[in-house]
Design a protein around this motif. Structure first.
Motif, PDB file in Angstrom:
ATOM      1  N   ASP A 152       4.366  -0.067  -7.714  1.00 35.66           N
ATOM      2  CA  ASP A 152       3.261   0.600  -7.024  1.00 35.66           C
ATOM      3  C   ASP A 152       3.304   0.317  -5.520  1.00 35.66           C
ATOM      4  O   ASP A 152       2.971   1.181  -4.703  1.00 35.66           O
ATOM      5  CB  ASP A 152       1.924   0.137  -7.592  1.00 35.66           C
ATOM      6  N   SER A 153       3.712  -0.895  -5.145  1.00 34.48           N
ATOM      7  CA  SER A 153       3.756  -1.238  -3.720  1.00 34.48           C
ATOM      8  C   SER A 153       4.789  -0.400  -2.984  1.00 34.48           C
ATOM      9  O   SER A 153       4.607  -0.051  -1.812  1.00 34.48           O
ATOM     10  CB  SER A 153       4.073  -2.724  -3.540  1.00 34.48           C
ATOM     11  N   LYS A 154       5.870  -0.057  -3.663  1.00 38.47           N
ATOM     12  CA  LYS A 154       6.898   0.774  -3.042  1.00 38.47           C
ATOM     13  C   LYS A 154       6.455   2.234  -2.987  1.00 38.47           C
ATOM     14  O   LYS A 154       6.740   2.952  -2.026  1.00 38.47           O
ATOM     15  CB  LYS A 154       8.216   0.622  -3.804  1.00 38.47           C
ATOM     16  N   ARG A 155       5.751   2.667  -4.020  1.00 37.54           N
ATOM     17  CA  ARG A 155       5.284   4.050  -4.054  1.00 37.54           C
ATOM     18  C   ARG A 155       4.104   4.280  -3.115  1.00 37.54           C
ATOM     19  O   ARG A 155       3.732   5.419  -2.850  1.00 37.54           O
ATOM     20  CB  ARG A 155       4.918   4.437  -5.490  1.00 37.54           C
ATOM     21  N   ALA A 156       3.517   3.189  -2.601  1.00 41.02           N
ATOM     22  CA  ALA A 156       2.345   3.314  -1.737  1.00 41.02           C
ATOM     23  C   ALA A 156       2.687   3.756  -0.320  1.00 41.02           C
ATOM     24  O   ALA A 156       1.797   4.165   0.430  1.00 41.02           O
ATOM     25  CB  ALA A 156       1.594   1.980  -1.682  1.00 41.02           C
ATOM     26  N   CYS A 157       3.965   3.670   0.061  1.00 40.95           N
ATOM     27  CA  CYS A 157       4.367   3.989   1.432  1.00 40.95           C
ATOM     28  C   CYS A 157       5.475   5.032   1.443  1.00 40.95           C
ATOM     29  O   CYS A 157       6.318   5.062   0.540  1.00 40.95           O
ATOM     30  CB  CYS A 157       4.878   2.737   2.150  1.00 40.95           C
ATOM     31  N   PRO A 158       5.507   5.881   2.477  1.00 40.24           N
ATOM     32  CA  PRO A 158       6.650   6.780   2.641  1.00 40.24           C
ATOM     33  C   PRO A 158       7.933   5.975   2.812  1.00 40.24           C
ATOM     34  O   PRO A 158       7.911   4.804   3.190  1.00 40.24           O
ATOM     35  CB  PRO A 158       6.310   7.551   3.921  1.00 40.24           C
ATOM     36  N   ASP A 174      12.905   0.591   3.304  1.00 44.15           N
ATOM     37  CA  ASP A 174      12.031   0.459   2.140  1.00 44.15           C
ATOM     38  C   ASP A 174      10.681  -0.068   2.623  1.00 44.15           C
ATOM     39  O   ASP A 174      10.360  -1.248   2.468  1.00 44.15           O
ATOM     40  CB  ASP A 174      12.661  -0.486   1.115  1.00 44.15           C
ATOM     41  N   HIS A 175       9.896   0.817   3.231  1.00 48.30           N
ATOM     42  CA  HIS A 175       8.589   0.401   3.749  1.00 48.30           C
ATOM     43  C   HIS A 175       7.648   0.160   2.564  1.00 48.30           C
ATOM     44  O   HIS A 175       7.525   1.002   1.674  1.00 48.30           O
ATOM     45  CB  HIS A 175       8.021   1.466   4.692  1.00 48.30           C
ATOM     46  N   THR A 176       6.995  -1.005   2.558  1.00 38.89           N
ATOM     47  CA  THR A 176       6.286  -1.478   1.368  1.00 38.89           C
ATOM     48  C   THR A 176       4.927  -2.070   1.725  1.00 38.89           C
ATOM     49  O   THR A 176       4.779  -2.709   2.773  1.00 38.89           O
ATOM     50  CB  THR A 176       7.149  -2.548   0.647  1.00 38.89           C
ATOM     51  N   ASP A 177       3.973  -1.874   0.832  1.00 36.72           N
ATOM     52  CA  ASP A 177       2.652  -2.494   0.947  1.00 36.72           C
ATOM     53  C   ASP A 177       2.761  -3.923   0.419  1.00 36.72           C
ATOM     54  O   ASP A 177       2.915  -4.140  -0.783  1.00 36.72           O
ATOM     55  CB  ASP A 177       1.632  -1.682   0.129  1.00 36.72           C
ATOM     56  N   ARG A 178       2.699  -4.915   1.312  1.00 38.12           N
ATOM     57  CA  ARG A 178       2.955  -6.298   0.907  1.00 38.12           C
ATOM     58  C   ARG A 178       1.829  -6.911   0.077  1.00 38.12           C
ATOM     59  O   ARG A 178       2.081  -7.780  -0.754  1.00 38.12           O
ATOM     60  CB  ARG A 178       3.232  -7.151   2.149  1.00 38.12           C
TER      61      ARG A 178
END
Length: 226
Positions: free
Chosen positions: A117-123, A104-108
């Motif tokens: 949105d943070s989860k949808r920001a990364c593949p 679950d790569h995430t924009d912290r």
């Protein structure tokens, strides 16, 4: 919208040469999936202290674009402060269930503003190989061991005993959405970080050891993207 249409995603069952082709499927990230509800509440309070808004419900299901699920060894990331987490992945294809491994790569930084949105920001990297699970009831979920490394350093290590079981997550998903039984890829939760702190990195190694000793692994690198 829970599901989305993407280019064909191909996964390979460990026991078969017949690939699983995913076209139109539900793509979800399950969050706050800890089995101990008191511990989950404590975690929510910790996150609130650093500015992360509490979830509307526990557990949460965050829909992501189907095309963000990728088996590629290279993952383009546009933000500087991102990190991955090893997760078991519940896979459903043509009514049959499989277990996979993903991150679950995430924009912290975005996570403090909007978790979805943070989860949808990364593949969302996922290993290309999955294992069929004919019956979740008899599958020893608690004895599965997940580990991850970032740039070669140990990052996570533990069993799935503290996570909600697939049957529990699928039941809740059905109660909330009226599960249509369609193809599904659901990241099912993660483990505590060994250091207690998110660590950005460029290489992520994931491992899930099943009770019978079989292993699911995946490695991916992050690259600068648009």
């Amino acid at each position: 919208m829970i599901g989305a249409t993407a280019d064909v995603l191909t996964l390979e069952p460990l026991e078969s040469r017949e690939p699983l082709l995913f076209r139109d499927f539900h793509a979800l990230i399950a969050g706050y999936t800890g089995r101990d509800e008191e511990a989950v509440r404590h975690h929510i309070e910790e996150l609130a202290a650093i500015g992360v808004a509490p979830p509307e419900r526990v557990p949460m299901f965050y829909p992501v674009a189907a095309e963000s699920i990728s088996t590629a060894a290279s993952t383009p990331i546009s933000a500087a402060n991102t990190s991955g987490e090893v997760e078991p992945v519940i896979v459903r294809h043509s009514g049959k269930y499989f277990l996979g491994i993903g991150s679950d790569h995430t924009d912290r930084e975005m996570e403090t503003i909007d978790i979805g949105d943070s989860k949808r920001a990364c593949p969302k990297p996922i290993g290309p190989v999955v294992v069929e699970v004919p019956d979740w009831e008899s599958f020893d979920w608690d004895r599965c061991r997940a580990r991850s490394w970032v740039d070669g350093e140990p990052y996570q290590d533990g069993t799935l005993a503290n996570l909600r079981t697939p049957l529990d997550l699928l039941r809740i998903f059905d109660e909330r959405t009226g599960d249509d039984g369609g193809d599904l890829i659901c990241f099912a939760g993660t483990l505590p970080l060994l250091t207690g702190a998110f660590t950005p990195g460029t290489r992520w190694d994931l491992e899930l050891v099943l009770p019978d000793g079989r292993k699911l692994t995946h490695t991916y690198r992050t690259t600068e993207g648009n």
